[in-house]
Design an enzyme around this catalytic site. Structure first.
Site, PDB file in Angstrom:
ATOM      1  N   ASP A  74      28.663  -9.594 -24.227  1.00 35.39           N
ATOM      2  CA  ASP A  74      28.004  -9.899 -25.505  1.00 35.39           C
ATOM      3  C   ASP A  74      27.221 -11.208 -25.491  1.00 35.39           C
ATOM      4  O   ASP A  74      26.260 -11.350 -26.231  1.00 35.39           O
ATOM      5  CB  ASP A  74      29.009  -9.873 -26.676  1.00 35.39           C
ATOM      6  CG  ASP A  74      29.973 -11.051 -26.690  1.00 35.39           C
ATOM      7  OD1 ASP A  74      30.179 -11.687 -25.637  1.00 35.39           O
ATOM      8  OD2 ASP A  74      30.540 -11.334 -27.767  1.00 35.39           O
ATOM      9  N   ASN A 127      36.327 -10.379 -15.625  1.00 34.19           N
ATOM     10  CA  ASN A 127      36.697 -10.253 -17.028  1.00 34.19           C
ATOM     11  C   ASN A 127      36.559  -8.806 -17.464  1.00 34.19           C
ATOM     12  O   ASN A 127      35.480  -8.211 -17.355  1.00 34.19           O
ATOM     13  CB  ASN A 127      35.799 -11.116 -17.919  1.00 34.19           C
ATOM     14  CG  ASN A 127      36.226 -11.023 -19.377  1.00 34.19           C
ATOM     15  OD1 ASN A 127      37.313 -11.466 -19.735  1.00 34.19           O
ATOM     16  ND2 ASN A 127      35.395 -10.410 -20.211  1.00 34.19           N
ATOM     17  N   GLU A 128      37.674  -8.260 -17.936  1.00 36.49           N
ATOM     18  CA  GLU A 128      37.703  -6.928 -18.529  1.00 36.49           C
ATOM     19  C   GLU A 128      37.050  -5.839 -17.683  1.00 36.49           C
ATOM     20  O   GLU A 128      36.210  -5.070 -18.188  1.00 36.49           O
ATOM     21  CB  GLU A 128      37.092  -6.960 -19.934  1.00 36.49           C
ATOM     22  CG  GLU A 128      37.834  -7.899 -20.870  1.00 36.49           C
ATOM     23  CD  GLU A 128      37.501  -7.691 -22.346  1.00 36.49           C
ATOM     24  OE1 GLU A 128      36.470  -7.067 -22.643  1.00 36.49           O
ATOM     25  OE2 GLU A 128      38.296  -8.129 -23.190  1.00 36.49           O
ATOM     26  N   ASN A 166      43.481  -9.548 -22.737  1.00 38.46           N
ATOM     27  CA  ASN A 166      42.542  -9.796 -23.834  1.00 38.46           C
ATOM     28  C   ASN A 166      42.857  -8.739 -24.887  1.00 38.46           C
ATOM     29  O   ASN A 166      42.723  -7.543 -24.615  1.00 38.46           O
ATOM     30  CB  ASN A 166      41.088  -9.613 -23.375  1.00 38.46           C
ATOM     31  CG  ASN A 166      40.634 -10.691 -22.400  1.00 38.46           C
ATOM     32  OD1 ASN A 166      41.390 -11.608 -22.073  1.00 38.46           O
ATOM     33  ND2 ASN A 166      39.400 -10.584 -21.933  1.00 38.46           N
ATOM     34  N   TYR A 194      42.655  -7.504 -29.175  1.00 42.24           N
ATOM     35  CA  TYR A 194      42.026  -7.719 -30.478  1.00 42.24           C
ATOM     36  C   TYR A 194      42.682  -6.904 -31.585  1.00 42.24           C
ATOM     37  O   TYR A 194      41.997  -6.396 -32.471  1.00 42.24           O
ATOM     38  CB  TYR A 194      40.512  -7.451 -30.374  1.00 42.24           C
ATOM     39  CG  TYR A 194      39.840  -8.582 -29.612  1.00 42.24           C
ATOM     40  CD1 TYR A 194      39.517  -9.765 -30.261  1.00 42.24           C
ATOM     41  CD2 TYR A 194      39.605  -8.487 -28.247  1.00 42.24           C
ATOM     42  CE1 TYR A 194      38.947 -10.829 -29.578  1.00 42.24           C
ATOM     43  CE2 TYR A 194      39.041  -9.550 -27.551  1.00 42.24           C
ATOM     44  CZ  TYR A 194      38.712 -10.710 -28.220  1.00 42.24           C
ATOM     45  OH  TYR A 194      38.158 -11.771 -27.544  1.00 42.24           O
ATOM     46  N   TYR A 223      39.359  -5.655 -33.812  1.00 42.16           N
ATOM     47  CA  TYR A 223      38.686  -4.376 -33.529  1.00 42.16           C
ATOM     48  C   TYR A 223      39.599  -3.187 -33.818  1.00 42.16           C
ATOM     49  O   TYR A 223      39.143  -2.083 -34.049  1.00 42.16           O
ATOM     50  CB  TYR A 223      38.219  -4.320 -32.066  1.00 42.16           C
ATOM     51  CG  TYR A 223      37.142  -5.332 -31.749  1.00 42.16           C
ATOM     52  CD1 TYR A 223      35.941  -5.336 -32.451  1.00 42.16           C
ATOM     53  CD2 TYR A 223      37.328  -6.284 -30.758  1.00 42.16           C
ATOM     54  CE1 TYR A 223      34.947  -6.275 -32.178  1.00 42.16           C
ATOM     55  CE2 TYR A 223      36.341  -7.217 -30.463  1.00 42.16           C
ATOM     56  CZ  TYR A 223      35.152  -7.208 -31.181  1.00 42.16           C
ATOM     57  OH  TYR A 223      34.178  -8.124 -30.901  1.00 42.16           O
ATOM     58  N   GLU A 277      42.524 -13.810 -24.246  1.00 42.98           N
ATOM     59  CA  GLU A 277      41.620 -13.692 -25.401  1.00 42.98           C
ATOM     60  C   GLU A 277      42.376 -13.082 -26.569  1.00 42.98           C
ATOM     61  O   GLU A 277      43.020 -12.039 -26.417  1.00 42.98           O
ATOM     62  CB  GLU A 277      40.410 -12.784 -25.091  1.00 42.98           C
ATOM     63  CG  GLU A 277      39.352 -13.433 -24.241  1.00 42.98           C
ATOM     64  CD  GLU A 277      38.099 -12.563 -24.080  1.00 42.98           C
ATOM     65  OE1 GLU A 277      37.793 -11.746 -24.982  1.00 42.98           O
ATOM     66  OE2 GLU A 277      37.443 -12.712 -23.042  1.00 42.98           O
ATOM     67  N   TRP A 293      40.233 -16.895 -28.151  1.00 44.68           N
ATOM     68  CA  TRP A 293      38.812 -16.570 -28.041  1.00 44.68           C
ATOM     69  C   TRP A 293      38.153 -16.918 -29.355  1.00 44.68           C
ATOM     70  O   TRP A 293      38.485 -16.312 -30.344  1.00 44.68           O
ATOM     71  CB  TRP A 293      38.605 -15.081 -27.738  1.00 44.68           C
ATOM     72  CG  TRP A 293      37.185 -14.789 -27.350  1.00 44.68           C
ATOM     73  CD1 TRP A 293      36.244 -14.160 -28.103  1.00 44.68           C
ATOM     74  CD2 TRP A 293      36.551 -15.151 -26.119  1.00 44.68           C
ATOM     75  NE1 TRP A 293      35.052 -14.107 -27.429  1.00 44.68           N
ATOM     76  CE2 TRP A 293      35.218 -14.709 -26.203  1.00 44.68           C
ATOM     77  CE3 TRP A 293      36.970 -15.829 -24.968  1.00 44.68           C
ATOM     78  CZ2 TRP A 293      34.302 -14.918 -25.176  1.00 44.68           C
ATOM     79  CZ3 TRP A 293      36.056 -16.020 -23.952  1.00 44.68           C
ATOM     80  CH2 TRP A 293      34.743 -15.559 -24.075  1.00 44.68           C
ATOM     81  N   LYS A 299      33.715 -16.010 -33.275  1.00 48.36           N
ATOM     82  CA  LYS A 299      35.168 -16.160 -33.090  1.00 48.36           C
ATOM     83  C   LYS A 299      35.551 -17.590 -32.732  1.00 48.36           C
ATOM     84  O   LYS A 299      36.711 -17.875 -32.460  1.00 48.36           O
ATOM     85  CB  LYS A 299      35.681 -15.181 -32.023  1.00 48.36           C
ATOM     86  CG  LYS A 299      35.540 -13.726 -32.466  1.00 48.36           C
ATOM     87  CD  LYS A 299      36.288 -12.764 -31.576  1.00 48.36           C
ATOM     88  CE  LYS A 299      36.008 -11.332 -31.990  1.00 48.36           C
ATOM     89  NZ  LYS A 299      34.643 -10.875 -31.675  1.00 48.36           N
TER      90      LYS A 299
HETATM   91  C1  BDP Z   1      35.909  -9.367 -25.192  1.00 50.47           C
HETATM   92  C2  BDP Z   1      35.027 -10.064 -24.175  1.00 50.47           C
HETATM   93  C3  BDP Z   1      34.321 -11.281 -24.752  1.00 50.47           C
HETATM   94  C4  BDP Z   1      33.743 -10.970 -26.113  1.00 50.47           C
HETATM   95  C5  BDP Z   1      34.898 -10.573 -27.016  1.00 50.47           C
HETATM   96  C6  BDP Z   1      34.448 -10.286 -28.450  1.00 50.47           C
HETATM   97  O1  BDP Z   1      35.770 -10.436 -23.039  1.00 50.47           O
HETATM   98  O2  BDP Z   1      33.322 -11.711 -23.857  1.00 50.47           O
HETATM   99  O3  BDP Z   1      33.008 -12.016 -26.644  1.00 50.47           O
HETATM  100  O4  BDP Z   1      35.460  -9.402 -26.509  1.00 50.47           O
HETATM  101  O5  BDP Z   1      34.161  -9.134 -28.742  1.00 50.47           O
HETATM  102  O6  BDP Z   1      35.944  -8.028 -24.915  1.00 50.47           O
HETATM  103  O7  BDP Z   1      34.370 -11.215 -29.248  1.00 50.47           O
END
Ligand code: BDP
Length: 597
Positions: A160, A409-410, A463, A465, A469, A501, A546, A565
């Site tokens: 992103d 990363n991911e 990571n 969310y 999300y 994250e 994050w 974020k």
């Molecule tokens: C994660 C990514 C990170 C994004 C974050 C997001 O590692 O780079 O900025 O999500 O969506 O998947 O804020």
């Protein structure tokens, strides 16, 4: 790879400043053969994208040219002369006058060009640097260039953050002697009160080697000779998180007893080890607090800036952060030097972000085609990734602050092909550096049930969310998901687990008494929920929020003026969450992070 420094045998000229600048579509073929015909000038170091008001430059796909005149110091006759680029994002071609003298691919690692045979001491030359910000399936990070209905080439990529390009770090001209120290590798340890500095010197030419270790007052604490050996440090003062202590190792190359080259580097004596579910620094369990960051500021883009660096470290220390991850690419070398001096712990990440077609499939995580295929992350990507690892570890291997390599990363570690892709890279990283643990940051689609590579690594970095999300605005459900997820990884691996994250987009100044996404309260409450869960697990070794600060992204319907974020705004003002992190990480609420409930 040694950073150029000035020593009694080496000299250094900084070439930063304002250079002539043009994009390829606005100048003729081979613009390096003459003075660049352009009305524009660009700052170095800085990404070029946000400097100008012209949209065509901002989102330019293709080459741009930077040009300036350079004078070689008069006293450099008989020396070798190099150009050093701390970074050129993502590829560069270097021209001296009309001649191509060097090329490099990879936007976040340095490279040198030997120009001795093209220049003379006291002479001047025209230096043109062609830089391309293009990403393809042969680059790290990967991307894709498409031609739309207008015929315009556009760059898409699978991360992103905004794809800033240009000369974002310093450029140098430097001299070295022909017989010289080419590389130094240091591995440290200690036994009781005696430290050890195991050193290895690579030379160019034939010379004897003498080494000397001095403490912070300049007193010599150990001496040795030979291209490899172990120095003993009596009453060693260890490099510790939050309490940096640096020795200086001076390496001299001698010819017939005369010093022909000298090079010095900072050495912190410390050990790093993963044992069971613990992450040990100097044999003591370490709990990471801190952030995933970005090199990102207004106007400069990814341009390195010492003022922002100092201020960011101040803010990290103010919140009680003891660490950060160089998400999602190697940061400027000055940042690692500074981390060494500040006692801040670094997880050093490669630029391998976006090796995941699942993210293109949206929340379903269904890839449109397999990630690990010739269409996307195939043999060429893997070769670029391997080269990038060599350059990263070559550059950063001697930093005491760097305690772990994060290889990607991911990535789509849940997809077939992930193991074939990653196993050789893991082996390579372990060959290059047998001393530091390895990790990768796990995408949310990669679960403890379907991940195919975790056994190759030392630390599980998640990571996640939940509450953003997934289960947006519902922290109760989010907490249940998180609890089960962490438990699953513990049961499967028995390794140390950390969160690299977690966070929520937050518009500063937005408030609510309810669980409303985007409010300052929601960011604070979401983080508090995660902390509640972390504190239930003794296997948990760290939390990195994050993100440290809001940052620029490409255009997209999920982002309003970038990714929000950040715990700090892009201009580094605290949101409410910064204060709650400070209370937790500085132990102001009466408990230590990582203390198990
Ligand atoms: C994660 C990514 C990170 C994004 C974050 C997001 O590692 O780079 O900025 O999500 O969506 O998947 O804020």
């Amino acid at each position: 790879m040694l950073k150029p420094i000035s020593t009694p045998t080496r000299e250094l000229v900084n070439l930063d400043g304002v250079w002539r600048f043009a994009i390829d579509s606005r100048v003729g073929d081979q613009p390096w053969t003459a003075r660049l015909d352009t009305p524009l000038e660009a700052a170095v170091p800085a990404s070029y994208n946000d400097l100008f008001t012209d949209a065509e430059i901002r989102d330019h796909v293709g080459w741009v040219y930077y040009q300036r005149e350079v004078r070689v110091p008069r006293g450099w006759g008989g020396e070798l002369i190099f150009l050093r680029f701390d970074a050129a994002t993502h590829a560069a071609r270097i021209y001296l006058g009309d001649t191509l003298v060097g090329e490099h691919i990879g936007g976040y690692t340095p490279f040198d060009v030997d120009i001795t045979s093209h220049v003379e001491a006291g002479g001047a030359f025209r230096l043109t640097v062609a830089v391309s910000g293009d990403l393809s399936n042969e680059t790290i990070p990967p991307g894709k260039i498409e031609v739309g209905m207008t015929g315009k080439r556009t760059q898409t990529y699978f991360h992103d953050f905004y794809n800033y390009a240009g000369l974002a770090r310093s450029v140098w001209l430097y001299s070295v002697p022909t017989t010289r120290v080419d590389d130094v590798t240091v591995v440290t340890g200690f036994e009781g009160t005696t430290g050890s500095v195991d050193y290895r010197v690579a030379l160019v030419g034939d010379a004897a080697v003498r080494v000397r270790l001095t403490d912070a007052t300049g007193a010599v604490v150990a001496e040795g000779s030979g291209a490899a050996g172990v120095l003993e440090v009596p009453d060693v003062v260890l490099w510790k998180p939050g309490a940096s202590y640096l020795y200086e190792l001076t390496v001299e190359a001698l010819h017939d007893g005369v010093v022909v080259d000298a090079y010095s580097l900072a050495v912190g004596v410390r050990t790093v080890e993963v044992r069971g579910h613990e992450f040990l620094i100097n044999g003591e369990p370490f709990y990471f607090t801190g952030f995933g960051k970005h090199e990102d500021t207004a106007v400069r883009g990814k341009g390195h800036d010492n003022a922002y660096m100092v201020h960011d470290f101040q803010l990290m220390e103010w919140t009680g952060a003891n660490s950060f991850r160089t998400s999602h690419y190697p940061y400027a070398e000055d940042v690692l030097d500074f981390a060494d001096r500040r006692g801040i712990v670094v997880i050093d990440e490669t630029a391998a972000v976006g090796l995941n077609m699942g993210v293109v499939g949206g929340m379903s995580g269904t890839p449109p085609f397999p990630t690990f295929s010739e269409q996307y992350a195939g043999a060429a990507t893997q070769a670029a990734h391997a080269q990038h690892l060599r350059e990263l570890i070559g550059r950063d291997k001697n930093h005491p602050s760097v305690v772990m390599w994060c290889i990607a990363n991911e990535p789509a570690s849940n997809e077939d092909g992930a193991r074939e892709y990653f196993e050789p890279l893991v082996n390579l990283a372990r060959d290059l550096d047998p001393t530091r643990p390895l990790t990768y940051s796990l995408v949310m689609f990669a679960t403890f049930k379907n991940d195919q590579i975790v056994d190759l690594f030392d630390v599980v970095s998640m990571n996640r969310y939940y509450g953003w999300y997934i289960s947006t605005g519902d922290l109760t459900t989010a907490e249940m998901y998180l609890q089960g997820d962490i438990q699953g990884w513990i049961d499967r691996t028995g390794k140390p687990i950390m969160m690299t994250e977690y966070g929520a987009d937050t518009q500063p100044g937005l408030h609510s008494v309810w669980d409303q996404a985007w409010t300052e309260e929601y960011q604070t409450d979401l983080l508090a929920m995660y902390h509640r869960v972390f504190d239930r697990f003794p296997q948990f070794v760290g939390e990195q929020v994050w993100n440290f600060a809001d940052f620029a992204t490409s255009n997209g319907i999920h982002r309003v003026d970038g990714n929000k974020k950040g715990v700090f705004t892009r201009d580094r003002r605290p949101k409410s969450a910064a204060l709650s992190l400070r209370r937790r990480w500085r132990g102001l609420d009466g408990r230590k992070p990582g203390a198990v409930d």
